[in-house]
Design a protein around this motif. Sequence first.
Motif, PDB file in Angstrom:
ATOM      1  N   ASP A 139      -6.828   3.890  21.467  1.00 49.92           N
ATOM      2  CA  ASP A 139      -6.838   3.337  22.815  1.00 49.92           C
ATOM      3  C   ASP A 139      -8.050   2.439  22.989  1.00 49.92           C
ATOM      4  N   PRO A 140      -7.875   1.176  23.362  1.00 48.51           N
ATOM      5  CA  PRO A 140      -9.030   0.268  23.513  1.00 48.51           C
ATOM      6  C   PRO A 140     -10.022   0.714  24.579  1.00 48.51           C
ATOM      7  N   GLN A 141      -9.617   1.637  25.450  1.00 43.96           N
ATOM      8  CA  GLN A 141     -10.547   2.133  26.466  1.00 43.96           C
ATOM      9  C   GLN A 141     -11.559   3.128  25.887  1.00 43.96           C
ATOM     10  N   CYS A 142     -11.312   3.576  24.664  1.00 46.06           N
ATOM     11  CA  CYS A 142     -12.280   4.406  23.916  1.00 46.06           C
ATOM     12  C   CYS A 142     -12.555   5.758  24.574  1.00 46.06           C
ATOM     13  N   HIS A 143     -11.608   6.295  25.318  1.00 42.34           N
ATOM     14  CA  HIS A 143     -11.856   7.556  26.017  1.00 42.34           C
ATOM     15  C   HIS A 143     -12.121   8.703  25.045  1.00 42.34           C
ATOM     16  N   LEU A 144     -11.321   8.823  23.989  1.00 43.52           N
ATOM     17  CA  LEU A 144     -11.502   9.918  23.030  1.00 43.52           C
ATOM     18  C   LEU A 144     -12.865   9.814  22.348  1.00 43.52           C
ATOM     19  N   THR A 145     -13.234   8.613  21.974  1.00 43.64           N
ATOM     20  CA  THR A 145     -14.526   8.387  21.335  1.00 43.64           C
ATOM     21  C   THR A 145     -15.662   8.828  22.243  1.00 43.64           C
ATOM     22  N   ASN A 146     -15.616   8.396  23.494  1.00 50.34           N
ATOM     23  CA  ASN A 146     -16.681   8.735  24.439  1.00 50.34           C
ATOM     24  C   ASN A 146     -16.699  10.223  24.766  1.00 50.34           C
ATOM     25  N   GLN A 147     -15.528  10.827  24.936  1.00 47.81           N
ATOM     26  CA  GLN A 147     -15.470  12.236  25.309  1.00 47.81           C
ATOM     27  C   GLN A 147     -16.076  13.141  24.245  1.00 47.81           C
ATOM     28  N   LEU A 148     -15.928  12.758  22.981  1.00 52.08           N
ATOM     29  CA  LEU A 148     -16.440  13.586  21.898  1.00 52.08           C
ATOM     30  C   LEU A 148     -17.864  13.216  21.493  1.00 52.08           C
ATOM     31  N   GLY A 149     -18.507  12.367  22.290  1.00 54.43           N
ATOM     32  CA  GLY A 149     -19.914  12.070  22.067  1.00 54.43           C
ATOM     33  C   GLY A 149     -20.186  11.043  20.995  1.00 54.43           C
ATOM     34  N   ALA A 150     -19.157  10.320  20.560  1.00 58.04           N
ATOM     35  CA  ALA A 150     -19.347   9.271  19.551  1.00 58.04           C
ATOM     36  C   ALA A 150     -19.572   7.926  20.238  1.00 58.04           C
ATOM     37  N   THR A 151     -19.880   6.916  19.441  1.00 61.09           N
ATOM     38  CA  THR A 151     -20.138   5.571  19.962  1.00 61.09           C
ATOM     39  C   THR A 151     -19.001   4.642  19.575  1.00 61.09           C
ATOM     40  N   PRO A 152     -18.418   3.903  20.531  1.00 67.55           N
ATOM     41  CA  PRO A 152     -17.377   2.929  20.169  1.00 67.55           C
ATOM     42  C   PRO A 152     -17.896   1.944  19.130  1.00 67.55           C
ATOM     43  N   LEU A 153     -17.014   1.497  18.259  1.00 66.11           N
ATOM     44  CA  LEU A 153     -17.401   0.569  17.208  1.00 66.11           C
ATOM     45  C   LEU A 153     -17.751  -0.791  17.805  1.00 66.11           C
ATOM     46  N   PRO A 154     -18.719  -1.502  17.247  1.00 65.97           N
ATOM     47  CA  PRO A 154     -19.115  -2.808  17.790  1.00 65.97           C
ATOM     48  C   PRO A 154     -18.026  -3.859  17.566  1.00 65.97           C
ATOM     49  N   MET A 155     -17.942  -4.787  18.479  1.00 70.02           N
ATOM     50  CA  MET A 155     -16.908  -5.827  18.421  1.00 70.02           C
ATOM     51  C   MET A 155     -17.063  -6.725  17.205  1.00 70.02           C
ATOM     52  N   ASP A 156     -18.273  -6.883  16.712  1.00 68.75           N
ATOM     53  CA  ASP A 156     -18.487  -7.804  15.601  1.00 68.75           C
ATOM     54  C   ASP A 156     -18.461  -7.106  14.236  1.00 68.75           C
ATOM     55  N   GLY A 157     -18.048  -5.839  14.212  1.00 71.86           N
ATOM     56  CA  GLY A 157     -17.996  -5.102  12.962  1.00 71.86           C
ATOM     57  C   GLY A 157     -16.563  -4.817  12.539  1.00 71.86           C
ATOM     58  N   ASP A 158     -16.396  -3.809  11.688  1.00 71.58           N
ATOM     59  CA  ASP A 158     -15.073  -3.426  11.223  1.00 71.58           C
ATOM     60  C   ASP A 158     -14.435  -2.482  12.238  1.00 71.58           C
ATOM     61  N   SER A 159     -13.113  -2.386  12.181  1.00 71.41           N
ATOM     62  CA  SER A 159     -12.395  -1.539  13.128  1.00 71.41           C
ATOM     63  C   SER A 159     -10.996  -1.281  12.611  1.00 71.41           C
TER      64      SER A 159
END
Length: 420
Positions: free
Chosen positions: A193-213
């Motif tokens: 999900d581009p809103q990154c809810h799962l990432t944020n909820q589990l205390g991780a950091t969304p991947l940077p836009m200029d990196g890999d994904s």
Amino acid sequence: MSSPATSDREKVVSKLPGWLRQSLKIRAAQHGVEIQAAVEQGIRDWCNLASATTAVDTSGADSFSTFLPPGQWEDFRQIATDRRVSLIQGLAQSVQLWLDTNPAPHVARPEITRRIVVCNQKGGVGKTAITAGLGEALAEDPDALRPVRVAKALTQALRQSETHADEPAQDENPLDIENLPGPGQRVLLVDFDPQCHLTNQLGATPLPMDGDSLTNHMAGDPKGDLRDLIVSVDEEGFNGRLHLLPACHDAFLLDVRLSAVRAREAGLERALAPLEADYDVIIVDCPPSLGLSMDAAAYYGRRRESERPGNSGALIVVQAEDSSADAYDLLTTQFDDLRGDLQVDIDYLGIVVNLYDSRRGYIATSSLQGWVDIKDPRVVGLIGDLKEQKEAVRVKQPLLSYAPKSQQAIGMRALAREVL
């Protein structure tokens, strides 16, 4: 000492060290046998030995009681006397003998990595919470016991909802709670999900836009190994069994990028296939969308050649209200179209009714009845709208780490066993 029981067994009371009693409790649960049956077998085998086994450290032993067949305890007492060991030592050796002859079973690994697509076109139903909770429950320690609601008793919940709408929801019956070992699965959670809810909820950091994904890998433009993006979730709590592939906001452009890719429906599979050998289960938290990204997620969850029905598929999260029903119809229509267009089988793993509260009255109770009446897919989970999930999100911790004994955690474990 012993005293008669009301059944065909008699109650015996002795002592056992706490560590040995806990090992017995866990191992009996792992093998699905009653503790009294394990002790009975251990005593029988010990009595049949030519001599006592290696002494067991019984320091700190405290009261332990069980039920044995009539006469077994007296026979055991006599043999312990003949071998010149105390009853406590003889019982400890018997339990240890049973543990030695009944080692912990190996964790069952699927032949084909299971792929669970958690979805609904409607936002706000709690797909992310279900994705996280299900993954956490599947990854829990197989050598520890956790409370599990082994019988959801939806009919009972409905009856309570209809007759006590002004009272707190009581979806769980304490008599249905059992302490069971964790499944011990190796789980990858994929934040799709581009809103990154799962990432944020589990205390991780969304991947940077200029990196890999993940988006880059799906679009055929990877910048490295996707494994390098994966992070461990609560390493200590899940002992390295639970991982997360964080999201990146570039997923907002995924549909546009997929439109220029050949076999775009297979984009998610091409990206994740190299990771599958490392995991037993991959759970994808889908965006609230009916676009190409949802097509790719559904295709990833399809039944593969030689895969048994129900091993992989779609888990649909809803609420007990009318808008969820409308979104459900849109989603199932999309799945039907994919089945026809691509000639694939996409199995439904079930419906999870999330954020349920019978105090909301007729809308909630009648909607829940409507979901139960569908039958195929059937309701496999009923998760209450309680504070612990919201608190876990606030502190950015997994629910099953933050509140392992909460009713929501107990419900997540029940859900995990329904979809196993």
